[in-house]
Design an enzyme around this catalytic site. Structure first.
Site, PDB file in Angstrom:
ATOM      1  N   TYR A  61       0.479   4.254   0.969  1.00 50.22           N
ATOM      2  CA  TYR A  61       0.482   5.178   2.110  1.00 50.22           C
ATOM      3  C   TYR A  61       0.773   4.487   3.432  1.00 50.22           C
ATOM      4  O   TYR A  61       0.553   5.060   4.493  1.00 50.22           O
ATOM      5  CB  TYR A  61      -0.852   5.906   2.218  1.00 50.22           C
ATOM      6  CG  TYR A  61      -2.080   5.012   2.107  1.00 50.22           C
ATOM      7  CD1 TYR A  61      -2.191   3.832   2.826  1.00 50.22           C
ATOM      8  CD2 TYR A  61      -3.131   5.352   1.258  1.00 50.22           C
ATOM      9  CE1 TYR A  61      -3.297   3.022   2.728  1.00 50.22           C
ATOM     10  CE2 TYR A  61      -4.254   4.549   1.151  1.00 50.22           C
ATOM     11  CZ  TYR A  61      -4.325   3.388   1.890  1.00 50.22           C
ATOM     12  OH  TYR A  61      -5.428   2.576   1.790  1.00 50.22           O
ATOM     13  N   CYS A  62       1.269   3.260   3.400  1.00 50.86           N
ATOM     14  CA  CYS A  62       1.447   2.492   4.637  1.00 50.86           C
ATOM     15  C   CYS A  62       2.441   3.181   5.571  1.00 50.86           C
ATOM     16  O   CYS A  62       3.640   3.248   5.292  1.00 50.86           O
ATOM     17  CB  CYS A  62       1.927   1.079   4.329  1.00 50.86           C
ATOM     18  SG  CYS A  62       2.186   0.078   5.818  1.00 50.86           S
ATOM     19  N   CYS A 110      -9.507  28.079  23.208  1.00 50.07           N
ATOM     20  CA  CYS A 110     -10.399  27.869  22.060  1.00 50.07           C
ATOM     21  C   CYS A 110     -11.731  27.301  22.534  1.00 50.07           C
ATOM     22  O   CYS A 110     -11.773  26.341  23.313  1.00 50.07           O
ATOM     23  CB  CYS A 110      -9.760  26.926  21.049  1.00 50.07           C
ATOM     24  SG  CYS A 110     -10.817  26.551  19.632  1.00 50.07           S
ATOM     25  N   CYS A 112      -5.118  13.047  18.203  1.00 56.11           N
ATOM     26  CA  CYS A 112      -3.967  12.157  18.351  1.00 56.11           C
ATOM     27  C   CYS A 112      -2.637  12.915  18.264  1.00 56.11           C
ATOM     28  O   CYS A 112      -2.441  13.766  17.401  1.00 56.11           O
ATOM     29  CB  CYS A 112      -4.040  11.097  17.259  1.00 56.11           C
ATOM     30  SG  CYS A 112      -2.601  10.021  17.141  1.00 56.11           S
ATOM     31  N   CYS A 163      -2.618  10.385  25.025  1.00 58.42           N
ATOM     32  CA  CYS A 163      -2.359   8.953  24.848  1.00 58.42           C
ATOM     33  C   CYS A 163      -2.702   8.198  26.127  1.00 58.42           C
ATOM     34  O   CYS A 163      -2.542   8.716  27.229  1.00 58.42           O
ATOM     35  CB  CYS A 163      -0.889   8.718  24.500  1.00 58.42           C
ATOM     36  SG  CYS A 163      -0.398   9.452  22.931  1.00 58.42           S
ATOM     37  N   ASP A 213       1.473   2.281  18.334  1.00 58.05           N
ATOM     38  CA  ASP A 213       1.668   1.761  16.991  1.00 58.05           C
ATOM     39  C   ASP A 213       2.397   2.758  16.099  1.00 58.05           C
ATOM     40  O   ASP A 213       3.196   2.384  15.236  1.00 58.05           O
ATOM     41  CB  ASP A 213       0.281   1.431  16.401  1.00 58.05           C
ATOM     42  CG  ASP A 213       0.364   0.697  15.083  1.00 58.05           C
ATOM     43  OD1 ASP A 213       1.381   0.014  14.841  1.00 58.05           O
ATOM     44  OD2 ASP A 213      -0.590   0.791  14.288  1.00 58.05           O
ATOM     45  N   CYS A 262      -6.134  22.692  12.233  1.00 59.76           N
ATOM     46  CA  CYS A 262      -6.898  23.575  13.117  1.00 59.76           C
ATOM     47  C   CYS A 262      -8.028  24.281  12.364  1.00 59.76           C
ATOM     48  O   CYS A 262      -9.173  24.310  12.826  1.00 59.76           O
ATOM     49  CB  CYS A 262      -5.970  24.600  13.759  1.00 59.76           C
ATOM     50  SG  CYS A 262      -6.799  25.738  14.882  1.00 59.76           S
ATOM     51  N   CYS A 311       0.845  -1.200   0.000  1.00 56.92           N
ATOM     52  CA  CYS A 311       0.000   0.000   0.000  1.00 56.92           C
ATOM     53  C   CYS A 311       0.882   1.253   0.000  1.00 56.92           C
ATOM     54  O   CYS A 311       1.818   1.362   0.789  1.00 56.92           O
ATOM     55  CB  CYS A 311      -0.917  -0.003   1.214  1.00 56.92           C
ATOM     56  SG  CYS A 311      -2.014  -1.439   1.282  1.00 56.92           S
TER      57      CYS A 311
END
Length: 382
Positions: free
Chosen positions: A44-45, A342, A353, A283, A299, A363, A42
């Site tokens: 975009y892996c 904000c 994330c 996280c 990951d 943003c 793939c």
């Protein structure tokens, strides 16, 4: 000074520090039993890119002894609370069915404190057989199948020879359906997918694929190029605003595809936390175990820099209290100054994330989306 908007993140970090001294805590373990090895290529892996930058691209296939060490350490950490085992890759089905049968059998035999063990497996779908599907059904596995939409939208999910994997993925999905296996679909948000969300959504809906998770395609660390595979802020704003309108209208009719991103924004808008990793803005404790037993905190960060230790030499409990693990969690609470006051922070959580924040600044996309959709999100209940 701690503002009302970011005080929840401080609270969660305090809870994390208190938990270091506690006795009971669920544990989430992601295993990469085939390491970065995969039968697809793939474009975009992120894991292929990440693995190519560390000392060893592949950590090899996980041995039975390493798998058992993972199980023993996870159950000891949980002390009777929930244990989540997720198998990912690379492609985890490059491992034999025997590997998974032994894993589940051993976990049952040593689960003396009665932990509720949950199994998930993320696959590209091309290697699913009747034998695997029957096993998944019998052992209550939740399966994630990677698919970006129809043939054209799936153009980045290719074999090493350039062939589109679309037909083989659909065959795997049909096998899961035949065996009544619980599964959902994971799609990578590229510019192509974002700008053609309606097409992707209608494809999933027409094929009775009702649970979809869209994850942002991530640029490799250090990539400053203008590769048009990745979304601009405008592209992401288009996905969020136009996509949510389609979802919203179907939701009101009671005939919608569950899009995990929007499901979680509804939760956040109504005063709850998100269940999706990353959308709470910090996280949580997760351990990622590579094929050789190497352990990392996430990951997205299976890098030499964030190597915690090896499960064959150190337990999860010991790693959880290590300075590096604490520092990783702590680093995810860092906020851009513009986030602190904000009005949409309670929804955006600083861009979600940690890895997404380090990859792109969306943003403006979030502000555009929340400006148009905040009231609608509050109207819906999950």
């Amino acid at each position: 000074m701690i503002t009302v908007n970011n005080s929840c993140l401080i609270t969660f970090f305090v809870i994390y520090l208190i938990a270091l001294e506690g006795d009971l805590m669920p544990i989430s373990v992601m295993l990469k039993p085939a390491s970065s090895n995969c039968n697809l290529a793939c474009e975009y892996c992120f894991y292929h890119s990440l693995s190519s930058k560390r000392g060893d691209f592949s950590k090899g296939f996980m041995s039975k002894n390493t798998a058992r060490r993972v199980i023993d350490s996870a159950l000891d950490f949980a002390k009777g609370t929930d244990v989540f085992f997720t198998f990912q890759g690379g492609e985890p089905l490059l491992c034999s069915l025997d590997f998974y049968e032994n894993f589940v059998s051993y976990a049952k035999s040593v689960n003396k404190k009665g932990s509720n063990i949950h199994y998930c497996l993320q696959t590209n779908g091309t290697l699913i057989t009747d034998e695997y599907a029957a096993f998944f059904k019998n052992n209550n596995f939740l399966i994630g199948v990677s698919l970006d939409g129809d043939f054209e939208l799936n153009k980045y999910r290719i074999y090493p020879n350039g062939k589109n994997s679309f037909d083989d993925i659909l065959k795997g999905i049909e096998i899961l359906k035949k065996h009544n296996v619980t599964f959902n679909v994971l799609s990578v948000l590229t510019k192509n997918t974002a700008l053609n969300f309606r097409k992707a959504y209608r494809f999933f809906k027409s094929n009775d694929l009702k649970y979809i998770q869209f994850i942002v395609g991530l640029k490799p660390f250090g990539d400053e190029s203008d590769n048009d595979m990745y979304m601009s802020s405008d592209d992401y704003a288009f996905f969020l605003t136009k996509g949510f309108n389609i979802y919203y209208n179907d939701y009101l009719r009671g005939d919608f595809v569950s899009v995990r991103t929007f499901d979680n924004y509804i939760s956040l808008a109504n005063g709850n936390n998100a269940e999706q990793c990353g959308m709470n803005g910090f996280c949580s404790n997760q351990f990622v175990v590579e094929g050789d037993g190497s352990v990392y905190p996430c990951d997205f960060y299976c890098t030499d820099e964030w190597y915690l230790d090896n499960i064959n030499t150190l337990s999860f409990s010991e790693m959880y209290q290590s300075p590096k693990c604490v520092e990783f969690i702590k680093s995810s609470f860092k906020l851009n100054e513009k986030c602190k006051d904000c009005k949409y922070f309670y929804l955006c959580r600083g861009g979600g994330c940690k890895r997404n924040r380090e990859s792109s600044d969306y943003c403006d996309a979030y502000k555009q989306f929340f400006l148009q959709s905040e009231d609608k999100l509050k109207q819906l209940k999950k």
